[in-house]
Design a protein around this motif. Structure first.
Motif, PDB file in Angstrom:
ATOM      1  N   ASN A 246      -1.092   8.167   2.302  1.00 20.66           N
ATOM      2  CA  ASN A 246      -0.645   8.351   0.920  1.00 20.66           C
ATOM      3  C   ASN A 246      -1.221   9.597   0.269  1.00 20.66           C
TER       4      ASN A 246
ATOM      5  N   THR B   5       1.558   1.912  -4.802  1.00 20.98           N
ATOM      6  CA  THR B   5       0.191   2.426  -4.661  1.00 20.98           C
ATOM      7  C   THR B   5      -0.668   2.232  -5.905  1.00 20.98           C
TER       8      THR B   5
ATOM      9  N   GLN C 125       0.806  -1.219   0.000  1.00 23.91           N
ATOM     10  CA  GLN C 125       0.000   0.000   0.000  1.00 23.91           C
ATOM     11  C   GLN C 125       0.841   1.271   0.000  1.00 23.91           C
TER      12      GLN C 125
ATOM     13  N   TYR D 138      -3.667   6.832  -3.261  1.00 23.65           N
ATOM     14  CA  TYR D 138      -4.098   5.486  -2.890  1.00 23.65           C
ATOM     15  C   TYR D 138      -5.461   5.629  -2.255  1.00 23.65           C
TER      16      TYR D 138
END
Length: 159
Positions: free
Chosen positions: A119, A27, A23, A127
């Motif tokens: 993110n 991404t 993650q 993300y």
């Protein structure tokens, strides 16, 4: 030290480390997207708990079979999520329950929320790339219906 460990409420952390690595470093890749993460984990863990409950099989065979079936099923459904393959290996040991299953899915959702917040603070990162969970469920149903040769609501073969 062992007296403080409660086996009834254990949590498997390996797949979470792998999920968070994906993650936060990949991404845009399909594997860490919410659809793959949630549905891939749900499918893999269900398979692993089912295989893990077969008492006549040796541990190595349960773990191998559960991992292979989980990865094959995710790949066939287009929901490949590598941490879910690792979770299947762990859960096939037979000591995890449906309560652990639920906690893994809750943990996956928490990881998604955390990764989304972190993110998206950076303007160069995004993300998730998509939130297609509803559409993904319909796609999985369509693929299963097609494989089983079912018809749609109008009586036509599902393509």
């Amino acid at each position: 030290m062992n007296s403080f460990i409660d086996d009834e409420y254990n949590m498997e952390l390996g797949p979470f480390g792998a999920l968070m690595t994906l993650q936060n470093s990949l991404t845009a890749a399909p594997a860490p997207q919410p659809m793959n993460a949630v549905l891939g984990q749900a499918i893999s863990l269900a398979i692993a708990i089912g295989i893990g409950s077969i008492s006549g099989l040796d541990l190595w065979l349960r773990q191998s079979l559960a991992t292979a079936l989980a990865i094959m099923t995710m790949a066939k459904l287009g929901l490949t999520h590598s941490p879910a393959g690792a979770a299947a290996l762990i859960f096939a040991g037979g000591s995890n329950s449906w309560g652990n299953y639920a906690m893994m899915l809750v943990g996956t959702r928490i990881a998604i929320i955390t990764a989304t917040l972190i993110n998206n603070f950076n303007v160069r990162r995004q993300y998730p790339m998509t939130w297609e969970i509803g559409r993904a469920i319909e796609e999985v149903k369509r693929r299963v219906d097609r494989r089983l040769g079912r018809n749609d609501d109008q009586g036509n073969k599902v393509t």
